[in-house]
Design an enzyme around this catalytic site. Structure first.
Site, PDB file in Angstrom:
ATOM      1  N   HIS A 133       0.866  -1.178   0.000  1.00 62.54           N
ATOM      2  CA  HIS A 133       0.000   0.000   0.000  1.00 62.54           C
ATOM      3  C   HIS A 133       0.902   1.228   0.000  1.00 62.54           C
ATOM      4  CE1 HIS A 133      -2.800   3.023   1.637  1.00 62.54           C
ATOM      5  NE2 HIS A 133      -3.797   2.202   1.355  1.00 62.54           N
ATOM      6  N   ASP A 210       2.808  -4.254   8.290  1.00 58.76           N
ATOM      7  CA  ASP A 210       1.553  -3.537   8.076  1.00 58.76           C
ATOM      8  C   ASP A 210       0.425  -4.552   8.208  1.00 58.76           C
ATOM      9  OD1 ASP A 210      -0.737  -2.354   7.080  1.00 58.76           O
ATOM     10  OD2 ASP A 210       0.156  -1.670   5.207  1.00 58.76           O
ATOM     11  N   GLN A 213      -4.717  -5.240   6.973  1.00 62.12           N
ATOM     12  CA  GLN A 213      -5.628  -6.208   6.353  1.00 62.12           C
ATOM     13  C   GLN A 213      -5.585  -7.581   7.033  1.00 62.12           C
ATOM     14  OE1 GLN A 213      -7.832  -5.392   4.145  1.00 62.12           O
ATOM     15  NE2 GLN A 213      -7.055  -3.345   3.689  1.00 62.12           N
ATOM     16  N   LYS A 236     -10.965  -0.626  10.217  1.00 62.36           N
ATOM     17  CA  LYS A 236     -11.010  -1.885   9.466  1.00 62.36           C
ATOM     18  C   LYS A 236     -11.294  -3.070  10.393  1.00 62.36           C
ATOM     19  CE  LYS A 236      -7.617  -0.211   6.077  1.00 62.36           C
ATOM     20  NZ  LYS A 236      -8.497   0.078   4.934  1.00 62.36           N
ATOM     21  N   CYS A 374      -4.716   2.483  -3.761  1.00 62.89           N
ATOM     22  CA  CYS A 374      -3.476   3.016  -3.168  1.00 62.89           C
ATOM     23  C   CYS A 374      -2.335   2.022  -3.339  1.00 62.89           C
ATOM     24  CB  CYS A 374      -3.671   3.358  -1.698  1.00 62.89           C
ATOM     25  SG  CYS A 374      -4.823   4.716  -1.416  1.00 62.89           S
TER      26      CYS A 374
END
Length: 416
Positions: A133, A210, A213, A236, A374
């Site tokens: 991302h 990261d 997700q 999220k 993104c």
């Protein structure tokens, strides 16, 4: 034993019951029942989270750590309890390793601006993957420009998987940080994060993960993973917007300079000298998003009651069903076919721009994402300007996917 064999998955009846916890999903869009399939962008909020925010402002509003009156003391207790809850949710070693930010993007920028500026030198390498991302690409790119360092990029295969042979070649003693997404937001690929961390640590290289997700869709055990930094966003994770998490090992947080300056991040201030507080306060200048942080704990409780392992199995079943149904449409091209994926399905249609796909699907009541997500380098890698992306949650059903496929066929008939 596979996860599906060892975990009692969510069944269709339970999915429908859970769906009823989300008031936004009860509405119609353009006269059609809402089918929400943009969960990788943001998840909807259960009523308990909405109620927690409303209750805070109606009955509890008080600034944390700044008052001796009841409202302030209660807010402070609940705010601190949320930090503990998040630490338990991720199995961090201590609540003091949990820093509240505005989101994953700010969390990554915090590390780049503090650890990066202090420890990255000219000629050093920072290693990322080609599926990142922008939030896990641009901060490191700009840091490398500032420091005259080198951004190294691990390529991805035609299936959308990291080329681990290339990773091994690029992982040299010149690398001073590895920053990689746990799950690709554009492809759904689940990266071999344990292997990446083990190989980096063998060369004493810290790793930032990261987890935007991954945290909402699978169990994350930070002590087992042994990563040095981990990030995710509350919105999220079925929580509010405006709140993110940065986990950092204490040995790094202690040597990193502050990110911002102001109230609450200090131990003492005079005109001659300021002594900064210990982590996590050192990185939390100013009045935080109190109601949102407290409501994040409610979202964590809600998810934990369902079970992240159960959620992961159910969403994988939805992904498998959706993949099979979409592959029956000849005009569909799937972007991202890794062997290990989370509940993200990106695709293009012959003759139709993804923005047209998204617009037509919206008229059918179906909310998907259309664009580069993104992740423009990913689009360039696959030779497309953008993709349409459906992303799944435990409140989605096979009927939602059937509606998606039916609507995609409408698009095909319009453009072919």
């Amino acid at each position: 034993m596979s996860a599906s064999q060892s975990v009692n998955p969510i069944d269709p009846a339970e999915a429908l019951r859970l769906r009823s916890d989300f008031p936004v999903l009860r509405q119609q869009v353009h006269g059609k029942p809402l089918v929400y399939l943009d969960n990788a962008a943001t998840t909807q909020k259960p009523q308990v989270v909405i109620d927690r925010i409303a209750n805070y402002y109606a009955h509890e509003n008080g600034t944390v750590r700044r008052g001796v009156y009841k409202l302030s003391e209660q807010s402070t207790r609940d705010f601190d309890a949320s930090r503990t809850k998040v630490a338990q949710f991720l199995n961090a070693a201590s609540p003091s390793e949990i820093i509240f930010t505005r989101g994953t993007t700010e969390s990554i920028n915090l590390v780049a601006a503090t650890y990066g500026r202090k420890f990255i030198q000219a000629g050093d390498h920072i290693l990322i993957s080609a599926m990142e991302h922008h939030a896990n690409l641009v901060p490191w790119q700009q840091l490398c420009l500032e420091k005259d360092a080198v951004l190294q990029v691990v390529p991805i295969t035609d299936a959308g998987e990291m080329d681990m042979d290339a990773f091994d070649r690029l992982l040299t003693d010149r690398v001073k940080l590895v920053a990689v997404g746990h799950v690709s937001n554009a492809l759904g690929t689940v990266n071999p994060i344990r292997e990446i961390i083990e190989k980096a640590h063998a060369l004493d290289i810290p790793v930032l993960v990261d987890g935007a997700q991954s945290a909402p869709h699978m169990s994350v055990d930070l002590q087992a993973l042994d990563c040095d930094f981990f990030t995710f966003s509350a919105h999220k994770l079925y929580g509010p917007t405006g709140v993110g998490i940065l986990y950092g090992k204490m040995k790094y947080l202690e040597i990193m300079p502050p990110y911002q300056f102001g109230g609450d991040m200090i131990h003492s201030v005079s005109f001659e000298k300021t002594v900064f507080a210990k982590p996590p306060a050192k990185f939390e200048a100013g009045t935080p998003a109190i109601a949102e942080v407290i409501a994040l704990a409610t979202a964590v409780d809600y998810l934990s009651a369902i079970g992240l392992d159960r959620i992961g199995v159910y969403e994988h079943e939805l992904l498998a069903y959706a993949t099979a149904q979409m592959l029956e449409i000849p005009e569909v091209r799937l972007i991202g076919t890794a062997s290990h994926k989370a509940g993200i399905l990106s695709f293009t249609l012959k003759g139709a721009h993804p923005h047209d796909i998204g617009t037509i699907l919206d008229r059918e009541g179906i909310a998907i994402r259309a664009g580069h997500h993104c992740a423009q380098p990913v689009m360039e890698r696959f030779g497309v300007p953008a993709t349409a992306r459906a992303s799944f949650s435990f409140y989605n059903t096979r009927e939602d996917i059937d509606a998606l496929v039916k609507a995609v066929r409408i698009v095909v008939n319009l453009f072919n």
